[in-house]
Design a protein around this motif. Structure first.
Motif, mmCIF file in Angstrom:
data_model
loop_
_atom_site.group_PDB
_atom_site.id
_atom_site.type_symbol
_atom_site.label_atom_id
_atom_site.label_comp_id
_atom_site.label_asym_id
_atom_site.label_seq_id
_atom_site.Cartn_x
_atom_site.Cartn_y
_atom_site.Cartn_z
ATOM 1 N N MET A 124 0.874 -1.191 0.000
ATOM 2 C CA MET A 124 0.000 0.000 0.000
ATOM 3 C C MET A 124 0.898 1.223 0.000
ATOM 4 O O MET A 124 1.810 1.324 0.825
ATOM 5 N N THR A 125 0.647 2.150 -0.942
ATOM 6 C CA THR A 125 1.481 3.341 -0.973
ATOM 7 C C THR A 125 0.702 4.496 -1.590
ATOM 8 O O THR A 125 -0.448 4.309 -2.020
ATOM 9 N N GLN A 126 1.311 5.668 -1.612
ATOM 10 C CA GLN A 126 0.657 6.813 -2.257
ATOM 11 C C GLN A 126 1.712 7.673 -2.937
ATOM 12 O O GLN A 126 2.893 7.591 -2.599
ATOM 13 N N LEU A 127 1.269 8.441 -3.922
ATOM 14 C CA LEU A 127 2.185 9.329 -4.628
ATOM 15 C C LEU A 127 1.661 10.749 -4.493
ATOM 16 O O LEU A 127 0.450 10.977 -4.588
ATOM 17 N N ALA A 128 2.587 11.665 -4.309
ATOM 18 C CA ALA A 128 2.200 13.082 -4.210
ATOM 19 C C ALA A 128 1.913 13.593 -5.628
ATOM 20 O O ALA A 128 2.337 12.987 -6.621
ATOM 21 N N PRO A 129 1.171 14.704 -5.756
ATOM 22 C CA PRO A 129 0.955 15.307 -7.073
ATOM 23 C C PRO A 129 2.301 15.539 -7.771
ATOM 24 O O PRO A 129 3.264 15.985 -7.129
ATOM 25 N N GLY A 130 2.388 15.156 -9.043
ATOM 26 C CA GLY A 130 3.617 15.384 -9.803
ATOM 27 C C GLY A 130 4.654 14.299 -9.600
ATOM 28 O O GLY A 130 5.659 14.233 -10.297
ATOM 29 N N GLU A 131 4.436 13.372 -8.660
ATOM 30 C CA GLU A 131 5.426 12.326 -8.386
ATOM 31 C C GLU A 131 5.282 11.187 -9.393
ATOM 32 O O GLU A 131 4.183 10.929 -9.895
ATOM 33 N N LYS A 132 6.418 10.497 -9.701
ATOM 34 C CA LYS A 132 6.394 9.359 -10.622
ATOM 35 C C LYS A 132 7.115 8.189 -9.969
ATOM 36 O O LYS A 132 8.186 8.381 -9.374
ATOM 37 N N LYS A 133 6.525 6.960 -10.053
ATOM 38 C CA LYS A 133 7.196 5.761 -9.518
ATOM 39 C C LYS A 133 6.994 4.597 -10.485
ATOM 40 O O LYS A 133 5.963 4.521 -11.170
ATOM 41 N N VAL A 134 7.999 3.697 -10.536
ATOM 42 C CA VAL A 134 7.918 2.540 -11.429
ATOM 43 C C VAL A 134 7.870 1.300 -10.536
ATOM 44 O O VAL A 134 8.811 1.035 -9.766
ATOM 45 N N PHE A 135 6.780 0.544 -10.622
ATOM 46 C CA PHE A 135 6.558 -0.582 -9.714
ATOM 47 C C PHE A 135 6.818 -1.916 -10.405
ATOM 48 O O PHE A 135 6.433 -2.115 -11.567
ATOM 49 N N CYS A 136 7.440 -2.827 -9.656
ATOM 50 C CA CYS A 136 7.785 -4.152 -10.167
ATOM 51 C C CYS A 136 6.535 -5.033 -10.263
ATOM 52 O O CYS A 136 5.681 -5.027 -9.359
ATOM 53 N N ARG A 137 6.450 -5.815 -11.374
ATOM 54 C CA ARG A 137 5.355 -6.782 -11.498
ATOM 55 C C ARG A 137 5.893 -8.161 -11.847
ATOM 56 O O ARG A 137 5.156 -9.040 -12.261
#
Lengths: 81, 81
Positions: free
Chosen positions: A31-44
């Motif tokens: 469970m996570t969240q991103l701030a406005p303008g933030e970018k994250k790349v998640f493993c699948r």
């Protein structure tokens, strides 16, 4: 499903996906969240050394198995000025 | 890695994770964004009927294989008033 594909040295029995991440955890939910303008790349592919984030490990996995998995990229809109 | 676990009827050869989603696509990468306050649950077992979103299919997968995979839940902070 059972579809031996000896050509790619992999058997496609229903098999485990995760052989590395939190193996003692009955179900690995992130469970996570991103701030406005933030970018994250998640493993699948569950092979990343920086799980839950992607470190490119899916490339090695895809090569070894003929798979086609890739990451989830979330890039939140920048806050409107 | 090769770790036969006949008890769970699955072989742990390096094998494909994705046997359903966009099989003609060389690499399935998902790019998306969430608005402030928005929440989404993303699939990481590649069995969901609503991929890239989770539909609970990981439960059946985990039961069949002894795996422990679960979804990625993103819940963005609500915009500050």
């Amino acid at each position: 499903f059972f579809k031996p594909s000896v050509g790619r040295r992999s058997l496609e029995l229903a098999s485990k996906i995760n052989t590395k991440v939190e193996l003692e955890n009955p179900k690995v939910v992130t469970m996570t969240q991103l701030a406005p303008g933030e970018k994250k790349v998640f493993c699948r592919c569950w092979q990343s050394g920086t799980f839950p984030l992607c470190d490119g490990a899916h490339m090695k996995h895809n090569e070894a198995t003929g798979d086609n998995v890739g990451p989830l990229i979330i890039s939140n809109p920048k806050p409107s000025k």
